[in-house]
Design a protein around this motif. Structure first.
Motif, short mmCIF file in Angstrom:
data_model
loop_
_atom_site.label_atom_id
_atom_site.label_comp_id
_atom_site.label_asym_id
_atom_site.label_seq_id
_atom_site.Cartn_x
_atom_site.Cartn_y
_atom_site.Cartn_z
N ARG A 100 30.42 79.60 21.24
CA ARG A 100 29.55 79.78 20.07
C ARG A 100 29.72 78.68 19.02
O ARG A 100 29.59 78.93 17.82
CB ARG A 100 29.80 81.15 19.40
CG ARG A 100 29.32 82.33 20.19
CD ARG A 100 27.82 82.55 19.96
NE ARG A 100 27.35 83.67 20.75
CZ ARG A 100 27.20 84.90 20.28
NH1 ARG A 100 27.44 85.17 19.02
NH2 ARG A 100 26.78 85.85 21.07
N GLY A 121 26.14 77.76 15.84
CA GLY A 121 25.87 79.12 15.37
C GLY A 121 25.92 79.25 13.86
O GLY A 121 26.01 78.25 13.14
N TYR A 143 22.89 74.81 11.31
CA TYR A 143 22.30 75.75 12.27
C TYR A 143 21.39 76.73 11.52
O TYR A 143 20.26 76.98 11.94
CB TYR A 143 23.39 76.53 13.02
CG TYR A 143 22.83 77.70 13.83
CD1 TYR A 143 22.32 77.50 15.11
CD2 TYR A 143 22.77 79.00 13.29
CE1 TYR A 143 21.79 78.55 15.85
CE2 TYR A 143 22.24 80.05 14.02
CZ TYR A 143 21.75 79.83 15.30
OH TYR A 143 21.22 80.87 16.01
N ILE A 195 27.65 72.97 24.84
CA ILE A 195 27.11 74.09 25.63
C ILE A 195 25.65 74.30 25.25
O ILE A 195 25.31 74.37 24.06
CB ILE A 195 27.95 75.39 25.50
CG1 ILE A 195 27.38 76.48 26.41
CG2 ILE A 195 28.08 75.86 24.06
CD1 ILE A 195 28.37 77.55 26.83
N ASP A 235 20.86 82.03 25.46
CA ASP A 235 21.60 83.29 25.43
C ASP A 235 21.63 83.90 26.82
O ASP A 235 20.70 83.67 27.62
CB ASP A 235 20.94 84.28 24.45
CG ASP A 235 21.90 85.41 24.12
OD1 ASP A 235 22.73 85.23 23.21
OD2 ASP A 235 21.85 86.46 24.79
N ILE A 236 22.65 84.69 27.10
CA ILE A 236 22.75 85.31 28.43
C ILE A 236 21.58 86.29 28.66
O ILE A 236 21.25 86.59 29.80
CB ILE A 236 24.09 86.05 28.65
CG1 ILE A 236 24.25 87.24 27.72
CG2 ILE A 236 25.28 85.11 28.50
CD1 ILE A 236 25.38 88.20 28.16
N LEU A 237 20.96 86.76 27.58
CA LEU A 237 19.87 87.74 27.74
C LEU A 237 18.51 87.09 28.00
O LEU A 237 17.50 87.79 28.15
CB LEU A 237 19.82 88.67 26.54
CG LEU A 237 21.13 89.46 26.35
CD1 LEU A 237 21.05 90.35 25.12
CD2 LEU A 237 21.45 90.29 27.59
N GLY A 291 21.87 93.08 16.46
CA GLY A 291 22.13 92.55 17.78
C GLY A 291 20.93 92.74 18.68
O GLY A 291 19.87 93.20 18.23
N PHE A 297 24.99 77.55 31.35
CA PHE A 297 25.66 78.85 31.49
C PHE A 297 24.66 79.95 31.81
O PHE A 297 23.44 79.80 31.66
CB PHE A 297 26.43 79.23 30.21
CG PHE A 297 25.53 79.67 29.08
CD1 PHE A 297 25.00 78.76 28.19
CD2 PHE A 297 25.21 81.02 28.91
CE1 PHE A 297 24.17 79.17 27.14
CE2 PHE A 297 24.38 81.44 27.88
CZ PHE A 297 23.86 80.51 27.00
C1 LIG Z 1 27.46 89.08 25.29
C2 LIG Z 1 26.79 87.74 25.01
C3 LIG Z 1 25.52 87.54 24.39
N1 LIG Z 1 25.31 86.17 24.36
C4 LIG Z 1 26.38 85.50 24.92
C5 LIG Z 1 27.31 86.48 25.37
C6 LIG Z 1 28.58 86.20 26.13
C7 LIG Z 1 29.70 85.75 25.26
C8 LIG Z 1 30.22 86.81 24.29
O1 LIG Z 1 30.78 87.81 24.74
O2 LIG Z 1 30.05 86.59 23.07
C9 LIG Z 1 26.55 84.06 25.12
C10 LIG Z 1 25.95 83.11 24.16
N2 LIG Z 1 25.19 83.35 23.05
C11 LIG Z 1 24.85 82.19 22.44
C12 LIG Z 1 25.37 81.13 23.22
C13 LIG Z 1 25.03 79.67 22.91
C14 LIG Z 1 25.96 78.61 23.07
C15 LIG Z 1 27.20 78.57 22.21
O3 LIG Z 1 28.22 79.17 22.65
O4 LIG Z 1 27.23 77.89 21.17
C16 LIG Z 1 26.08 81.70 24.27
C17 LIG Z 1 26.89 81.01 25.38
C18 LIG Z 1 24.04 82.01 21.22
C19 LIG Z 1 23.79 83.17 20.33
N3 LIG Z 1 23.44 84.44 20.69
C20 LIG Z 1 23.22 85.21 19.57
C21 LIG Z 1 23.42 84.40 18.43
C22 LIG Z 1 23.22 84.83 16.99
C23 LIG Z 1 21.76 85.02 16.74
C24 LIG Z 1 21.21 84.38 15.48
O5 LIG Z 1 21.44 83.19 15.19
O6 LIG Z 1 20.48 85.09 14.79
C25 LIG Z 1 23.77 83.12 18.90
C26 LIG Z 1 24.06 81.88 18.07
C27 LIG Z 1 22.79 86.64 19.60
C28 LIG Z 1 23.47 87.56 20.54
N4 LIG Z 1 23.52 87.40 21.89
C29 LIG Z 1 24.27 88.42 22.45
C30 LIG Z 1 24.70 89.27 21.42
C31 LIG Z 1 25.56 90.51 21.59
C32 LIG Z 1 24.18 88.74 20.22
C33 LIG Z 1 24.27 89.35 18.85
C34 LIG Z 1 25.58 89.09 18.20
C35 LIG Z 1 25.41 88.14 17.06
O7 LIG Z 1 24.39 88.23 16.37
O8 LIG Z 1 26.33 87.32 16.86
C36 LIG Z 1 24.56 88.57 23.90
#
Ligand SMILES: Cc1c2[nH]c(c1CCC(=O)O)Cc1[nH]c(c(CCC(=O)O)c1C)Cc1[nH]c(c(CCC(=O)O)c1C)Cc1[nH]c(c(C)c1CCC(=O)O)C2
Length: 348
Positions: free
Chosen positions: A26, A29, A35, A72, A76-78, A95, A145
């Motif tokens: 992350r 972010g 960001y 990286i 997002d994984i979703l 979330g 990823f």
């Molecule tokens: C479970 C999981 C997710 N996403 C991810 C995982 C596996 C790693 C972990 O366990 O954290 C992986 C992920 N998510 C994101 C990345 C991008 C690359 C990086 O690492 O910089 C990566 C590799 C961006 C993101 N993915 C998300 C954000 C925040 C969203 C925003 O900017 O509004 C980012 C930068 C949103 C997200 N995406 C996900 C959740 C649960 C959330 C909400 C939590 C939050 O808001 O922090 C699912």
């Protein structure tokens, strides 16, 4: 720089590079003001992930600021369930929210064939980032990823984040045929999604299995190790030298079996893992990555220095990539990341 000379790729392929290469989960972010600016301009999070110029820009921000060894892909994984046609939204402060998937009709409705086309903007981001790295940051390697099938299935079945993903784990026991079909769909689409990232220029891959540690051993073997091994085998058949990082979060003592049986090149340690234990549990040619507590990065100062140096001391002499044990927290002061980079660059 020749790909074989990039410190991150050398370490991921089993070489003890010192000082170790580093990047942070992350790293792009909300803790970075630059960001937040692009995020506000994009409007939605999915819009940000599917607009190549913006996604490439935020991927590169931590490289410009800190000179990380790994960039990286910003996504997002979703995005895989989204591309399979499952409705997804990222609600501010709540979330991710998906339309929960609970029966065979819903699994059958997933559109595996649509993933490549719907994810085309993500592959375009990979191309843009790779070209920018080649031109401006030749030491930095591009990491693609995906989520691992089990963790992605957790969000797809539950419909949102959870402490224990009880509905998903119950489905795996009560209807293994249904859950197995979902996992097989994810194995297929994830393999294809990762292959497309490699074709677009990703130089290493990481599989995030954030909820792997919720499973007891037999379930862990069936739903974490086996699907991951299938994905790794398919990727290696076409791209034998692509380094793959596995992240079986909270796998504990199963980390050794996971590493051996999946065939990943490097295993990412979560915050709870003792690096000295991991070093005894995996072969000396397997890379380890991790595992600073993201909370000590918020604290900074002497605590950060002590924790980082302990990890460096435990990992010296083996293939290692410095990272966090989980994603960076949004309240992290950016100057503490700069402090960490200085510590790691001295090699401890
Ligand atoms: C479970 C999981 C997710 N996403 C991810 C995982 C596996 C790693 C972990 O366990 O954290 C992986 C992920 N998510 C994101 C990345 C991008 C690359 C990086 O690492 O910089 C990566 C590799 C961006 C993101 N993915 C998300 C954000 C925040 C969203 C925003 O900017 O509004 C980012 C930068 C949103 C997200 N995406 C996900 C959740 C649960 C959330 C909400 C939590 C939050 O808001 O922090 C699912």
């Amino acid at each position: 720089m020749d790909a074989l000379e990039k410190p991150l790729l050398r370490a991921l392929s089993g070489e003890a590079v010192w000082p170790p290469p580093m990047w942070l989960m992350r790293q792009a972010g909300r803790y970075l003001p630059e960001y937040r600016e692009v995020r506000a301009e994009a409007g939605g999070f999915i819009k940000l992930c599917t607009t190549p110029e913006m996604a490439a820009e935020v991927t590169l921000q931590p490289i410009r600021r800190y000179g990380m060894d790994g960039a990286i892909l910003f996504s997002d994984i979703l995005m895989v369930p989204w591309a399979l046609g499952q409705p997804l939204r990222f609600a501010e402060g709540e979330g991710p929210q998906l339309e929960p998937l609970r029966d065979l009709a819903a699994v059958n409705a997933l559109e595996v064939g649509a993933v490549r086309e719907r994810c085309a903007p993500i592959f375009e981001t990979v191309r843009l980032v790779r070209a920018a790295l080649d031109a401006q940051h030749p030491r930095t390697a591009l990491i693609g990823f995906a989520g691992s099938p089990f963790t992605v299935a957790c969000y797809m079945v539950e419909g949102h984040g959870s402490r224990d993903f009880a509905t998903t784990r119950q489905m795996a026991y009560a209807d293994p045929a249904l859950f197995g079909k979902l996992i097989r769909t994810l194995v297929e689409s994830t393999t294809d999604y990762l292959l497309a990232q490699v074709e677009a220029g990703a130089e290493a891959l990481m599989l995030f299995d954030s909820w792997a540690g919720l499973l007891p051993p037999a379930q862990f073997r069936r739903w974490v190790i086996e699907p991951t091994a299938t994905i790794v085998r398919s990727l290696k058949r076409l791209h034998p030298s692509i380094p793959i990082i596995g992240f079986p979060r909270l796998a504990g003592p199963l980390i050794g079996e996971y590493t051996l049986r999946t065939g990943v090149n490097t295993v990412a340690m979560d915050t709870s893992m003792d690096p000295r234990f991991a070093a005894t549990a995996v072969a000396p040619t397997v890379g380890l990555q991790g595992n600073l507590d993201p909370l000590v990065l918020i604290a900074g100062g002497a605590a950060l220095e002590l924790e980082a140096r302990q990890i460096l001391a435990a990992m010296r002499g083996r293939p290692f990539v410095f990272n966090l044990g989980h994603g960076i927290e949004k309240v992290t002061p950016p100057e503490h990341v700069a402090q960490l980079v200085r510590i790691v660059r001295t090699g401890g």
